[in-house]
Design a protein around this motif. Structure first.
Motif, PDB file in Angstrom:
ATOM      1  N   UNK B  59      38.949   5.144  28.884  1.00 39.50           N
ATOM      2  CA  UNK B  59      37.041   4.976  28.916  1.00 39.50           C
ATOM      3  C   UNK B  59      36.710   3.213  28.968  1.00 39.50           C
ATOM      4  N   UNK B  60      36.010   2.888  30.063  1.00 38.37           N
ATOM      5  CA  UNK B  60      35.831   2.309  29.739  1.00 38.37           C
ATOM      6  C   UNK B  60      33.680   1.925  28.900  1.00 38.37           C
ATOM      7  N   UNK B  65      30.502  -0.337  21.725  1.00 40.55           N
ATOM      8  CA  UNK B  65      31.197   0.697  21.833  1.00 40.55           C
ATOM      9  C   UNK B  65      32.737   1.752  21.048  1.00 40.55           C
ATOM     10  N   UNK B  68      33.492   0.574  17.837  1.00 37.44           N
ATOM     11  CA  UNK B  68      32.776   1.776  16.439  1.00 37.44           C
ATOM     12  C   UNK B  68      34.103   2.871  17.053  1.00 37.44           C
ATOM     13  N   UNK B  69      34.546   3.095  18.572  1.00 35.57           N
ATOM     14  CA  UNK B  69      34.839   4.572  18.961  1.00 35.57           C
ATOM     15  C   UNK B  69      36.824   4.012  18.222  1.00 35.57           C
ATOM     16  N   UNK B  71      36.916   2.231  15.544  1.00 33.44           N
ATOM     17  CA  UNK B  71      36.760   2.627  14.023  1.00 33.44           C
ATOM     18  C   UNK B  71      36.690   4.102  13.499  1.00 33.44           C
ATOM     19  N   UNK B  72      36.600   4.921  14.475  1.00 34.18           N
ATOM     20  CA  UNK B  72      36.483   6.617  14.708  1.00 34.18           C
ATOM     21  C   UNK B  72      37.386   7.109  14.750  1.00 34.18           C
ATOM     22  N   UNK B  74      39.001   6.909  17.464  1.00 32.07           N
ATOM     23  CA  UNK B  74      38.986   8.137  18.310  1.00 32.07           C
ATOM     24  C   UNK B  74      39.716   7.537  20.226  1.00 32.07           C
TER      25      UNK B  74
END
Lengths: 228, 216
Positions: B59-60, B65, B68-69, B71-72, B74
């Motif tokens: 995903x670009x 962001x 953050x992804x 970190x989570x 995802x």
């Protein structure tokens, strides 16, 4: 301005040459919107009907809340759904992030208030005269209920079409929850956003026209349900 | 009428059915739009699948962001470019095994005819010449990495950033691809074709192609 004409020609080319990337996005858009419409209609029509048909305390307040939710920003819904579906979120174990069903959850949140509010309006707007006429003809409660449901069918159809328009054109939810992953969660709208960012304006226009064509086909196939 | 409703409903179910398909192992990556725009990943992912049997999906987004992804949890892998933020990310224990795989070069680009005559000069001299000749200079003006680099170059050349000069154009379109178009659409460009200087970042690997939007 050239990119407008280029875009138009490109749209035809993409559709008729069967470009796999374009068709993958079209298919993603169709599948995800079908899922979210299924969910939002099956919840929203009964809820909207009750909201328009029944009299209960706090009805006005509930209506106000539903009407407010019609204005939910898609990016906000996207963030909300992401927070739940993220692996660190409460529903992370479902692994729905970056999937079409994940996007459909967000789109359902988008469409549900629209379906509910418009269905309620459709029921309300015919309730008064119909109820009196039916009661004077000696209809029982069950008959009253069924006739109202039947008579408001065109309004409910309009609610569905309206919600479908929002669902297929939104980009905030698809981008945030779906991640615009090629061959998987890239919908027509996220593809438009991507091409525009790349500066490929003609491609953006082409995909926009394709989205319009989808809406046209969907509405055309529903037109037989409309009032003659 | 009722039958028709059910028929429509059945169609919907049929349309949804292929959504559930079997999937092999997937490596999920978050990266930046500029990486995605190069087309490098489109080239590499089938090769990766051939070598490992693992499907690469990405995903670009913006670097912020993407981090953050990460970190989570995802995404499994990040390919981003913000060294300071990356170091903080790994130091905070969110990531491991940070590797530098590419780096950006910053270049001053201008029209081929080089009306201000900066060819062969040092960066500081070039900027000085551009200023003296009042050649049109396009700044990103968007606080991006390229813009920050540009500001530091003016500083290094001991020139105050000529923000208020007429020949200094700020172009706040942000994204590199859109930037090209925005600039192209400026009347200025039509008035004075082939007379623009700007600072651009360039990838230092052959596989990195320039944005097809146009050249400066």
């Amino acid at each position: 301005m050239n990119f407008l004409l280029d875009g138009f020609l490109k749209a035809l080319e993409l559709l008729f040459s069967g470009d796999p990337e374009t068709w993958s996005a079209v298919s993603a858009t169709l599948r995800v919107s079908a899922l979210s419409m299924l969910a939002s209609l099956s919840m929203g029509i009964p809820a909207g009907f009750l909201l328009g048909y029944k009299q209960f305390a706090g009805k006005k307040q509930v209506r106000l809340i539903v009407d407010t939710f019609v204005a939910l920003p898609t990016v906000f819904i996207g963030l909300l759904v992401y927070a739940f579906l993220s692996r660190r979120g409460p529903l992370g174990d479902l692994q729905l992030l970056f999937t079409l069903p994940g996007i459909a959850i967000g789109q359902t949140l988008l469409a549900l208030p629209i379906v509910t509010a418009l269905t309620a309006t459709a029921v309300e707007s015919m309730d008064r005269d119909l109820r009196i006429t039916l009661m004077s003809l000696g209809a029982g409660r069950k008959q009253l209920f069924l006739s109202t449901l039947w008579e408001s069918r065109f309004g409910i159809l309009a609610a569905g079409i309206n919600a479908y328009g929002r669902v297929t054109t939104e980009v905030g939810i698809s981008m945030m929850v779906g991640g615009n992953i090629k061959w998987h969660t890239r919908t027509v709208t996220t593809a438009i956003a991507l091409e525009t960012n790349k500066g490929m304006f003609d491609m953006g226009i082409a995909l926009g026209l394709i989205l319009l064509a989808i809406a046209f086909v969907v509405n055309l196939s529903l037109s037989f349900l409309r009032k003659k | 009428m009722m039958k028709r409703f059910f028929a429509a409903l059945m169609l919907v179910f049929l349309a949804v059915a292929p959504a559930a398909m079997a999937e092999g192992p997937v490596l999920m990556m978050a990266t930046t739009t500029s990486t995605d725009n190069t087309g490098l990943l489109d080239y590499l992912s089938p090769e990766f699948k051939n070598d490992t049997g693992v499907e690469l999906r990405w995903t670009a987004t913006g670097t912020g962001k993407a981090l953050k992804m990460g970190e989570n949890c995802d995404v499994d892998l990040l390919m981003v470019h913000a060294p300071a933020a990356e170091k903080a990310f790994t130091e905070a224990g969110f990531g491991m095994d940070r590797k530098e795989i590419m780096f950006n070069d910053f270049v001053i680009i201008g029209p081929e005819a080089d009306p201000a005559g900066i060819k062969g000069k040092s960066v500081a001299e070039s900027l000085k010449t551009v200023m003296e000749k009042k050649a049109v200079f396009v700044s990103r003006g968007d606080n991006s990495g390229t813009h920050k680099k540009e500001l530091s170059l003016w500083k290094a050349a001991e020139i105050a950033v000529p923000e208020k000069e007429e020949w200094y154009v700020q172009d706040r379109a942000g994204n590199a691809g859109q930037h090209q178009h925005c600039r192209r659409e400026r009347r200025l460009y039509h008035d004075r074709p082939g007379n623009l200087y700007q600072i651009r970042s360039q990838c230092r690997r052959k596989s990195c192609v320039e944005n097809p939007g146009g050249r400066g």
